[in-house]
Design a protein around this motif. Structure first.
Motif, PDB file in Angstrom:
ATOM      1  N   GLU A 174      50.161  50.212  44.818  1.00  0.00           N
ATOM      2  CA  GLU A 174      51.488  49.488  44.486  1.00  0.00           C
ATOM      3  C   GLU A 174      51.774  49.215  45.301  1.00  0.00           C
ATOM      4  O   GLU A 174      52.743  48.126  45.851  1.00  0.00           O
ATOM      5  N   GLY A 175      52.439  49.949  46.661  1.00  0.00           N
ATOM      6  CA  GLY A 175      53.163  49.564  47.773  1.00  0.00           C
ATOM      7  C   GLY A 175      52.760  48.927  48.364  1.00  0.00           C
ATOM      8  O   GLY A 175      52.678  48.046  48.881  1.00  0.00           O
ATOM      9  N   SER A 176      51.464  49.545  48.369  1.00  0.00           N
ATOM     10  CA  SER A 176      50.063  48.677  49.029  1.00  0.00           C
ATOM     11  C   SER A 176      50.215  47.133  49.111  1.00  0.00           C
ATOM     12  O   SER A 176      49.969  46.055  49.693  1.00  0.00           O
ATOM     13  N   ILE A 177      49.712  47.325  47.485  1.00  0.00           N
ATOM     14  CA  ILE A 177      49.916  45.509  47.142  1.00  0.00           C
ATOM     15  C   ILE A 177      50.785  44.978  47.583  1.00  0.00           C
ATOM     16  O   ILE A 177      50.969  43.763  47.529  1.00  0.00           O
ATOM     17  N   ARG A 178      52.573  45.485  47.309  1.00  0.00           N
ATOM     18  CA  ARG A 178      52.914  44.529  47.373  1.00  0.00           C
ATOM     19  C   ARG A 178      53.583  43.772  49.693  1.00  0.00           C
ATOM     20  O   ARG A 178      53.885  43.278  49.237  1.00  0.00           O
ATOM     21  N   PHE A 179      52.958  45.123  50.182  1.00  0.00           N
ATOM     22  CA  PHE A 179      53.261  44.847  51.412  1.00  0.00           C
ATOM     23  C   PHE A 179      51.720  43.856  51.627  1.00  0.00           C
ATOM     24  O   PHE A 179      52.584  42.918  52.563  1.00  0.00           O
TER      25      PHE A 179
ATOM     26  N   ASN B  72      42.137  41.783  51.618  1.00  0.00           N
ATOM     27  CA  ASN B  72      42.975  43.222  51.163  1.00  0.00           C
ATOM     28  C   ASN B  72      43.042  42.572  48.837  1.00  0.00           C
ATOM     29  O   ASN B  72      42.898  43.346  48.184  1.00  0.00           O
ATOM     30  N   LEU B  73      44.080  41.847  48.706  1.00  0.00           N
ATOM     31  CA  LEU B  73      44.303  40.889  47.800  1.00  0.00           C
ATOM     32  C   LEU B  73      43.074  41.072  46.973  1.00  0.00           C
ATOM     33  O   LEU B  73      42.402  41.032  45.925  1.00  0.00           O
ATOM     34  N   GLY B  74      42.158  40.280  47.698  1.00  0.00           N
ATOM     35  CA  GLY B  74      41.469  39.418  46.793  1.00  0.00           C
ATOM     36  C   GLY B  74      39.908  41.085  46.249  1.00  0.00           C
ATOM     37  O   GLY B  74      39.624  40.968  45.354  1.00  0.00           O
ATOM     38  N   SER B  75      39.995  41.566  47.746  1.00  0.00           N
ATOM     39  CA  SER B  75      39.032  42.876  47.313  1.00  0.00           C
ATOM     40  C   SER B  75      39.691  43.606  45.608  1.00  0.00           C
ATOM     41  O   SER B  75      38.901  44.402  44.698  1.00  0.00           O
ATOM     42  N   ILE B  76      41.224  43.741  45.480  1.00  0.00           N
ATOM     43  CA  ILE B  76      41.225  44.298  44.639  1.00  0.00           C
ATOM     44  C   ILE B  76      41.568  43.756  43.011  1.00  0.00           C
ATOM     45  O   ILE B  76      41.215  44.198  42.262  1.00  0.00           O
ATOM     46  N   GLU B  77      41.454  42.790  43.537  1.00  0.00           N
ATOM     47  CA  GLU B  77      41.822  41.338  42.418  1.00  0.00           C
ATOM     48  C   GLU B  77      40.165  41.696  42.037  1.00  0.00           C
ATOM     49  O   GLU B  77      39.785  41.827  40.733  1.00  0.00           O
ATOM     50  N   ALA B  78      38.560  41.701  42.723  1.00  0.00           N
ATOM     51  CA  ALA B  78      38.116  41.724  42.002  1.00  0.00           C
ATOM     52  C   ALA B  78      37.447  43.209  41.360  1.00  0.00           C
ATOM     53  O   ALA B  78      36.946  43.486  40.332  1.00  0.00           O
ATOM     54  N   GLN B  79      38.274  44.600  41.972  1.00  0.00           N
ATOM     55  CA  GLN B  79      37.565  45.838  41.505  1.00  0.00           C
ATOM     56  C   GLN B  79      38.232  45.806  40.353  1.00  0.00           C
ATOM     57  O   GLN B  79      37.676  46.468  39.335  1.00  0.00           O
ATOM     58  N   LYS B  80      39.447  44.422  39.809  1.00  0.00           N
ATOM     59  CA  LYS B  80      39.634  44.899  38.509  1.00  0.00           C
ATOM     60  C   LYS B  80      39.612  44.247  37.636  1.00  0.00           C
ATOM     61  O   LYS B  80      39.756  44.377  36.477  1.00  0.00           O
ATOM     62  N   GLY B  81      38.654  43.554  38.127  1.00  0.00           N
ATOM     63  CA  GLY B  81      37.137  42.145  37.721  1.00  0.00           C
ATOM     64  C   GLY B  81      38.164  40.711  37.240  1.00  0.00           C
ATOM     65  O   GLY B  81      37.726  39.980  36.682  1.00  0.00           O
ATOM     66  N   ASN B  82      39.015  40.507  38.167  1.00  0.00           N
ATOM     67  CA  ASN B  82      40.190  39.151  37.845  1.00  0.00           C
ATOM     68  C   ASN B  82      39.093  38.400  39.236  1.00  0.00           C
ATOM     69  O   ASN B  82      39.864  38.322  39.775  1.00  0.00           O
ATOM     70  N   HIS B  83      38.165  38.312  38.719  1.00  0.00           N
ATOM     71  CA  HIS B  83      37.469  37.403  39.251  1.00  0.00           C
ATOM     72  C   HIS B  83      37.783  36.128  39.832  1.00  0.00           C
ATOM     73  O   HIS B  83      37.348  35.190  40.985  1.00  0.00           O
TER      74      HIS B  83
END
Length: 246
Positions: A161-166, A181-192
């Motif tokens: 969560e700290g990573s996402i914030r920064f 990186n934010l795009g990759s995280i959303e893809a991992q969550k399934g939020n395509h």
């Protein structure tokens, strides 16, 4: 009084609206790279990764692209083209110059001092915590790269969560790697859909990794062919913008 009386009725709608406003801000900002990503001579955006396509003087921390470096050498200039300071000849001189700029609150110098401290280079003792302190100071002075580094540090500490914030803060300043990186995280969550929005912004600033991510998503049916075509064109336009035509 009205807010208190009707809080239960409107709580869910209010939370949803707050999230919508945050998204509007997140996706509407950071479409242009930060000033630190531009050549101080030709004023063009530096190709990514900028560390491989640029250099700077430890004396004044002004950055220039490799094309301008070649042009300067052809003119026989052997000192800093900005402040005319002779180039340092040892690690000790580099460190002294960097510390001098850091003392003047130059965010780029403070960020780099943090990077060298993290790796134990230029004769510095390796110190992760000290590096984080330096990146925090540089981030407070406006460095997008320092915010990106803080995000990486949080990842290493297990604080996602700290990573996402920064990375969010850096992305809104135009930092391409953070946006990717934010795009990759959303893809991992399934939020395509959210992932493609982030990646498309990064693509249009020259993010090659983001083009490849959208290509893979298209192959698996997670992004449309139209989105991939838009990404390719956006990337090609960004690359063309970074070319010097002189």
């Amino acid at each position: 009084d009205c807010q208190r009386a009707h809080r239960k009725k409107h709580k869910k709608a209010c939370k949803q609206r707050v999230a919508e406003l945050k998204d509007e801000q997140l996706y509407s900002q950071g479409h242009e790279r930060p000033e630190e990503d531009f050549c101080s001579i030709c004023a063009l955006p530096i190709p990514l990764p900028s560390e491989l396509h640029s250099l700077f003087g430890f004396c004044c921390f002004k950055k220039m692209c490799r094309g301008c470096e070649v042009a300067i050498k052809k003119r026989g200039m052997n000192d800093c083209p900005f402040c005319r300071t002779p180039h340092p000849t040892s690690q000790a001189e580099c460190l002294a110059m960097m510390r001098a700029r850091a003392e003047k609150k130059d965010p780029a110098a403070i960020n780099l001092l943090g990077e060298k401290t993290r790796c134990g280079k230029l004769g510095l003792q390796m110190d992760f915590q000290k590096a984080v302190e330096l990146w925090t100071e540089a981030a407070e002075l406006g460095s997008a790269k320092a915010r990106y580094n803080l995000g990486v540090a949080r990842t290493m500490s297990g604080d996602r969560e700290g990573s996402i914030r920064f990375w969010t803060e850096a992305a809104m300043q135009g930092h391409v790697e953070s946006r990717h990186n934010l795009g990759s995280i959303e893809a991992q969550k399934g939020n395509h859909d959210r992932a493609v929005k982030h990646l498309m912004i990064a693509v249009k600033m020259g993010g090659k990794d983001s083009v490849e991510s959208i290509q893979r998503m298209c192959m698996f049916g997670l992004a449309t062919k139209e989105q991939y075509a838009e990404a390719l064109k956006g990337y090609q336009d960004a690359v063309e913008e970074m070319k010097s035509h002189d």
